[in-house]
Write a protein that holds these residues in place. Sequence first.
Motif, PDB file in Angstrom:
ATOM      1  N   ASP A 235       0.804  -1.220   0.000  1.00  0.00           N
ATOM      2  CA  ASP A 235       0.000   0.000   0.000  1.00  0.00           C
ATOM      3  C   ASP A 235       0.839   1.272   0.000  1.00  0.00           C
TER       4      ASP A 235
ATOM      5  N   ASP B 260       0.972  -6.560   2.866  1.00  0.00           N
ATOM      6  CA  ASP B 260      -0.317  -7.145   2.496  1.00  0.00           C
ATOM      7  C   ASP B 260      -0.165  -8.591   2.037  1.00  0.00           C
TER       8      ASP B 260
ATOM      9  N   ASP C 279      -3.643  -3.575   6.232  1.00  0.00           N
ATOM     10  CA  ASP C 279      -2.879  -4.108   5.107  1.00  0.00           C
ATOM     11  C   ASP C 279      -1.398  -3.760   5.175  1.00  0.00           C
TER      12      ASP C 279
END
Length: 389
Positions: A131, A144, A190
Amino acid sequence: MATAVALLCAVGVSACTTAATVEPSRSASASVRPTPSATPTPTIDPVLVEATRRLDAMTVEQRIASLLMLHYPGTDAAALRSFVDAHGLGGFILMGDNIPGTPEELATLTAQLSADPALPVLTGIDEEGGDVTRLPYDQFAGADVLQALPAAEAQAAFTGRGDLLRSVGVDINFGVVADVTADPSSFIADRVLGTDPQSASERVAAAVAAERGRVLTTLKHFPGHGAAPGDSHDTIPATDLSYETWEAEVAPPFRAGIDAGAPVVMFGHLAYTAVDPAPASLSQRWHDILRDELGFDGVTVTDDMLMLQHTGLPEYADPIENAIRALAAGNTMLLYVLAADPEVSGVDPAALIAGLANAVRSGRLPEELVDADVMKLLLLRLSLGADGS
């Protein structure tokens, strides 16, 4: 000015070594007088000597500026260098708008940020993977993916990432998230390397080991974003979690990363109200815990200080007041992701430096505290310069 050894004690770095004095044997004959030992000559680290020399020559404003890591947008190396030099900054953080199309172009850009190669500007980046990826050429797995894989996969990913960052001239990676949460709706879900203390600790330690010798690894967001719901970019996430629960369920990945040798810890704008109602970034209590309970004696840096202003809370509306509190709490370095226009950013670097310098002169910020922080960063930057990093 403090002596070199006194400054050394202040920053927690070993300055000199002396030979042990051998005590005469108690069984020796009384008629035999022991030969006096020669007084050992202290061995002074030349990097410490140079850091002390440079500190002595710095004005208060220059010392304050060396504690700031700022951002300025664009890929024009001359403009970025002009910004760094104009304010005498100790650090520069690369954001997405600073990243050119190829690694080679980025390496050329970062090489031009420092006026003095012996004392390079600390160049940082948030390169977690997944991310939070600033480099389009970072193809290594992020949290993630890694949170569901063995720790060896985290080590492999961060080895590749560390090699990439070193090759493009990055010194510090704000890239190892040591937070823990099993809540898929969490803002940080995440980005955590593990959803429970043990798995997170294993992957955090692996990531730190992987980046060692490549870039300076940063653990974030101390004391732990996963347990404090909300997004710290524009709120102060808060939890009433007890210290004992924090120690058992939130602290382990930070402890594992510190034990693995992480040299930098980033403080989050997070409130653990049962420990201190203030955000950890402004809390001396949390800095004491990091140092005394977790044994960390490296560099501490704040998350982006502008995030405090973005909460809209009146107690964080004054950027100079926020900065004074952050340094007084124990942060070594303050981070600001600025826009080109100070009115857009909400803080003018020159005014920030002047305000902090005035706080030193008035005694509100102890000069000894500032000098210890400056010395710690000078030692780090001179060591990087000596290594050719």
